[in-house]
Design an enzyme around this catalytic site. Sequence first.
Site, PDB file in Angstrom:
ATOM      1  N   GLY A  36       0.773  -1.243   0.000  1.00  0.00           N
ATOM      2  CA  GLY A  36       0.000   0.000   0.000  1.00  0.00           C
ATOM      3  C   GLY A  36       0.799   1.285   0.000  1.00  0.00           C
ATOM      4  N   ASN A  49      -2.869  -2.323  14.596  1.00  0.00           N
ATOM      5  CA  ASN A  49      -2.169  -3.605  14.794  1.00  0.00           C
ATOM      6  C   ASN A  49      -0.878  -3.703  13.978  1.00  0.00           C
ATOM      7  OD1 ASN A  49      -3.814  -5.128  16.658  1.00  0.00           O
ATOM      8  ND2 ASN A  49      -5.386  -5.113  15.062  1.00  0.00           N
ATOM      9  N   THR A  50      -0.935  -3.308  12.722  1.00  0.00           N
ATOM     10  CA  THR A  50       0.229  -3.465  11.836  1.00  0.00           C
ATOM     11  C   THR A  50       1.398  -2.629  12.347  1.00  0.00           C
ATOM     12  OG1 THR A  50      -1.300  -3.747   9.997  1.00  0.00           O
ATOM     13  CG2 THR A  50       1.002  -3.295   9.431  1.00  0.00           C
ATOM     14  N   ASP A 102      -5.219   2.088  10.744  1.00  0.00           N
ATOM     15  CA  ASP A 102      -6.606   1.697  10.964  1.00  0.00           C
ATOM     16  C   ASP A 102      -6.721   1.232  12.423  1.00  0.00           C
ATOM     17  OD1 ASP A 102      -9.165   1.089   9.520  1.00  0.00           O
ATOM     18  OD2 ASP A 102      -8.678  -0.967  10.036  1.00  0.00           O
ATOM     19  N   LYS A 128      -7.178   6.790  10.288  1.00  0.00           N
ATOM     20  CA  LYS A 128      -8.613   6.663  10.621  1.00  0.00           C
ATOM     21  C   LYS A 128      -8.702   6.536  12.134  1.00  0.00           C
ATOM     22  CE  LYS A 128      -9.835   3.517   6.878  1.00  0.00           C
ATOM     23  NZ  LYS A 128     -10.516   2.245   6.590  1.00  0.00           N
ATOM     24  N   ASP A 145      -5.524  -0.350  -2.263  1.00  0.00           N
ATOM     25  CA  ASP A 145      -6.331  -1.169  -3.166  1.00  0.00           C
ATOM     26  C   ASP A 145      -7.623  -1.644  -2.521  1.00  0.00           C
ATOM     27  OD1 ASP A 145      -5.148  -3.003  -1.297  1.00  0.00           O
ATOM     28  OD2 ASP A 145      -5.652  -4.628  -2.661  1.00  0.00           O
TER      29      ASP A 145
HETATM   30  P1  5GP Z   1      -4.294  -1.832  10.805  1.00  0.00           P
HETATM   31  O1  5GP Z   1      -3.290  -2.914  11.126  1.00  0.00           O
HETATM   32  O2  5GP Z   1      -3.909  -0.464  11.318  1.00  0.00           O
HETATM   33  O3  5GP Z   1      -5.687  -2.222  11.187  1.00  0.00           O
HETATM   34  O4  5GP Z   1      -4.402  -1.768   9.275  1.00  0.00           O
HETATM   35  C1  5GP Z   1      -3.437  -1.258   8.511  1.00  0.00           C
HETATM   36  C2  5GP Z   1      -3.552  -1.835   7.123  1.00  0.00           C
HETATM   37  O5  5GP Z   1      -4.913  -2.128   6.768  1.00  0.00           O
HETATM   38  C3  5GP Z   1      -3.098  -0.830   6.118  1.00  0.00           C
HETATM   39  O6  5GP Z   1      -1.731  -0.914   5.930  1.00  0.00           O
HETATM   40  C4  5GP Z   1      -3.863  -1.241   4.903  1.00  0.00           C
HETATM   41  O7  5GP Z   1      -3.168  -2.279   4.261  1.00  0.00           O
HETATM   42  C5  5GP Z   1      -5.151  -1.793   5.427  1.00  0.00           C
HETATM   43  N1  5GP Z   1      -6.255  -0.814   5.404  1.00  0.00           N
HETATM   44  C6  5GP Z   1      -6.888  -0.276   6.463  1.00  0.00           C
HETATM   45  N2  5GP Z   1      -7.845   0.573   6.068  1.00  0.00           N
HETATM   46  C7  5GP Z   1      -7.806   0.575   4.719  1.00  0.00           C
HETATM   47  C8  5GP Z   1      -8.561   1.266   3.705  1.00  0.00           C
HETATM   48  O8  5GP Z   1      -9.471   2.075   3.943  1.00  0.00           O
HETATM   49  N3  5GP Z   1      -8.226   1.000   2.414  1.00  0.00           N
HETATM   50  C9  5GP Z   1      -7.243   0.111   2.086  1.00  0.00           C
HETATM   51  N4  5GP Z   1      -7.010  -0.071   0.800  1.00  0.00           N
HETATM   52  N5  5GP Z   1      -6.495  -0.527   3.015  1.00  0.00           N
HETATM   53  C10 5GP Z   1      -6.784  -0.313   4.307  1.00  0.00           C
HETATM   54 MG    MG Z   2      -0.416  -0.766   4.608  1.00  0.00          MG
END
Ligand code: 5GP
Ligand code: MG
Length: 263
Positions: free
Chosen positions: A129, A192-193, A189, A217, A245
Amino acid sequence: MESGATMSDSGENQSDVENRSDRSDSLQYRCIVPPKIDPSGLDFLDMTGEYLLCLMHSQNIPEDASYGWSLRGGRMKSSLAIPPLTKDLAQVLIDADSIQRRVDELARQINQDYADCTGTLILVGVLKGSFIFTADLCRKLTVPHVVDFIALSSYGKTGDQQSANVRLLMDTRENMEDRHVLIIEDILDSGNTLDYLIRNFKTRRPASVKTAVLLDKPDRRVVPVHIDYVGFEIPDVWVVGYGLDYAERYRTLPYIAEMYPVK
Ligand code: 5GP
Ligand code: MG
């Protein structure tokens, strides 16, 4: 001639393209087919901006209005700055110019903050991403840096669903010991990542670990994460474009668009 395609007074081939009527008026547009392109056989309603631009490039048509491209109405400035939305995309959330201006600002801040650091900064783009954000940001950095990448996946991830189980798919190549590391992520988001990455990198004894995230977010946060550089805060919607994506689609759109919720 394809339905919707008409001839203008001046004899140009034209194709009236309108978004679905349930979308905002400001996103309605009209697209005049350049004279070099025969509109028969082209279904513009099913054509994303990427394909439209590819088609133009393949025919050596410049991305300006000189061949009769134009869009009318609403906020649309030109067909080329804002390629047509497909039926999946609800609206442009952040246009390409605004993204570039913000990336400039972030780069300026990073250049200032790392100006007195010794050694070469390691930029770690999180695949896939962040590949476009990383490419744009690194080209605006004046501090010495190298570019590296890491690939992660959320276990059990399908479509737009995220899960707490983060898995390392491809590690970085650079040795991080005693070096400054800047993680570059597309979107934050649940957290976690990034939480996983920051913890993982800290075990490698770097001089410092900081984070740059294009989109945040905040309403979705489950794990608190410290972010050093944030591009934009956005609401809790699924976004695509500028590297992001949905099931591998829409990554190369030049803007960030909001998708209609997937049923
Ligand atoms: P987290 O681990 O913070 O929940 O998620 C991070 C990852 O979720 C981002 O690196 C991305 O790959 C994916 N992600 C979260 N929200 C979105 C979104 O609205 N659109 C897309 N394309 N990917 C998202
Ligand atoms: Mg990402």
